[in-house]
Design a protein around this motif. Structure first.
Motif, PDB file in Angstrom:
ATOM      1  N   GLY A 134      -3.256  -6.732   1.362  1.00 18.35           N
ATOM      2  CA  GLY A 134      -4.329  -6.315   0.473  1.00 18.35           C
ATOM      3  C   GLY A 134      -4.578  -4.826   0.463  1.00 18.35           C
ATOM      4  O   GLY A 134      -5.505  -4.354  -0.209  1.00 18.35           O
ATOM      5  N   LYS A 135      -3.754  -4.055   1.173  1.00 22.08           N
ATOM      6  CA  LYS A 135      -3.891  -2.595   1.178  1.00 22.08           C
ATOM      7  C   LYS A 135      -2.561  -1.955   0.786  1.00 22.08           C
ATOM      8  O   LYS A 135      -1.487  -2.511   1.018  1.00 22.08           O
ATOM      9  CB  LYS A 135      -4.298  -2.094   2.566  1.00 22.08           C
ATOM     10  N   ALA A 136      -2.657  -0.780   0.184  1.00 15.82           N
ATOM     11  CA  ALA A 136      -1.480   0.002  -0.190  1.00 15.82           C
ATOM     12  C   ALA A 136      -1.505   1.326   0.566  1.00 15.82           C
ATOM     13  O   ALA A 136      -2.556   1.740   1.086  1.00 15.82           O
ATOM     14  CB  ALA A 136      -1.451   0.245  -1.698  1.00 15.82           C
ATOM     15  N   GLN A 137      -0.363   2.000   0.620  1.00 10.61           N
ATOM     16  CA  GLN A 137      -0.252   3.211   1.437  1.00 10.61           C
ATOM     17  C   GLN A 137       0.738   4.185   0.797  1.00 10.61           C
ATOM     18  O   GLN A 137       1.824   3.792   0.361  1.00 10.61           O
ATOM     19  CB  GLN A 137       0.223   2.832   2.835  1.00 10.61           C
ATOM     20  N   TYR A 138       0.350   5.449   0.758  1.00  4.56           N
ATOM     21  CA  TYR A 138       1.275   6.506   0.342  1.00  4.56           C
ATOM     22  C   TYR A 138       2.226   6.783   1.498  1.00  4.56           C
ATOM     23  O   TYR A 138       1.806   6.903   2.662  1.00  4.56           O
ATOM     24  CB  TYR A 138       0.499   7.769  -0.013  1.00  4.56           C
TER      25      TYR A 138
END
Length: 368
Positions: free
Chosen positions: A82-86
């Motif tokens: 449920g989280k995204a990351q650069y």
């Protein structure tokens, strides 16, 4: 890609009066009402961007998240489903193959959004390193990408019944009522403008009906369709890097001030040893900002001078509609001995344009 690629909404853009240009091997809408108007709408109300040219790839199989964490720079253990990351995909010399967003779907599935022209290189690098049981799939045309950015972006999404309460870089899989049908769409609290906003990823085949619903909602909110021109002026004001300009196989994350996206304590990632050595020695050049003190539009690949001495080169340049001044990003020699606030000149076709050195961003971010 040897042939020019076309997104799922090209007919819609033509009907709406867009001008087009090639970017990253794709035919992209550059502008509708004019770059300045689209830029200002995004900063003041809301802008809608079609960035479906962006790549998509899936890393799947037992241990997929662990594998991605051992190859890309950022620490994937800091987030979860449920989280995204650069993050960045580097080469062994510490240069950047690409910068991208990693969506943590599950421990056995990571969805990646790289830059359009670099998708094949990222997939190839990960495929070569993948252990048995982990597959890396190029899914460039699996999903479209529509960015809704600006102060009224939440209002636009809420009016369509889409989720809006995620934390920054959080995402949810939802559905939207488009043309009387519930259409699946992934919604992430992210963007490339510095404004509060969202990126929507519907299935490629559903892009048109989702886009139509967004166009109507953005228009009702007083916003504008926005193209590649405004996307570039907005990101430059924020000092956000663009691969091929501020990042490249020859420009490291440290030089581009992206060291914050490196999990330095991790045991492994592509380019780790080279980047640790560069960190210890200090990068030879650093990304800095330039703001013209008078008239003059700055562009990429111009010499930056301190007196008669060249101390760097611009990597991106534009006219800032917010500041009403020429701005640029530049790689400046670390040993140049020039502090922020100092005056330098940029050679613009033989004309010396005076600029002040500043540390990006040029305007305040409102993403969170």
């Amino acid at each position: 890609m040897s042939e020019l690629q076309h997104g799922p909404l090209e007919d819609r853009h033509r009907e709406l009066g867009a001008s087009f240009a090639e970017f990253g091997g794709w035919l992209m809408p550059v502008s509708y009402a004019g770059t300045v108007a689209e830029h200002n709408a995004t900063r003041s109300t809301v802008g809608l961007f079609d960035v479906s040219h962006l790549g998509k790839a899936t890393v799947a199989g037992p241990g997929a998240a662990e594998f991605v964490n051992a190859t890309l720079t950022n620490d994937l253990t800091r987030i979860g489903p449920g989280k995204a990351q650069y993050t960045l995909c580097c080469n062994e010399s510490g240069g950047v193959i690409d910068d991208l967003i990693a969506y943590y779907i599950a421990d056995d599935e990571i969805f990646l959004v790289p830059n359009a022209a670099n998708t094949g290189a990222v997939v190839a690098a990960l495929t070569e390193a993948a252990p048995d049981g982990v597959t890396v799939s190029d899914e460039h045309r699996s999903r479209a990408v529509l960015a809704v950015q600006g102060p009224r972006s939440t209002e636009v999404l809420a009016g369509l019944g889409l989720p809006t309460e995620m934390d920054y870089m959080g995402f949810e899989d939802a559905t939207v009522d488009a043309a009387g049908t519930r259409v699946p769409v992934r919604v992430c609290r992210s963007g490339y403008t510095g404004e509060h906003g969202y990126e929507l990823l519907p299935e490629w085949e559903s892009a048109a009906v989702v886009f139509d619903a967004l166009v109507a909602a953005v228009s009702q909110a007083g916003g504008e369709l926005a193209g590649l021109g405004a996307r570039d002026t907005l990101r430059t004001e924020m000092g956000y890097p663009l691969h091929g300009h501020e990042l490249s196989p020859d420009i490291s994350p440290l030089q581009a001030r992206c060291g914050w996206a490196i999990g330095w304590q991790k045991a492994a990632f592509f380019g780790r040893e080279a980047l640790l050595a560069e960190k210890a020695a200090g990068p030879a050049r650093l990304l800095r900002g330039l703001r013209a003190t008078g008239r003059g539009v700055l562009r990429a690949e111009l010499a930056v001078l301190d007196g008669d001495r060249q101390v760097g080169v611009t990597t991106s340049g534009t006219f800032s509609p917010t500041l009403k001044a020429g701005i640029a990003l530049a790689l400046i020699d670390a040993d140049a001995g020039i502090d922020d606030g100092a005056l330098v000149t940029v050679d613009v076709r033989g004309r010396a344009v005076e600029c002040q050195l500043v540390r990006p961003p040029f305007v305040t971010a409102k993403t969170r």
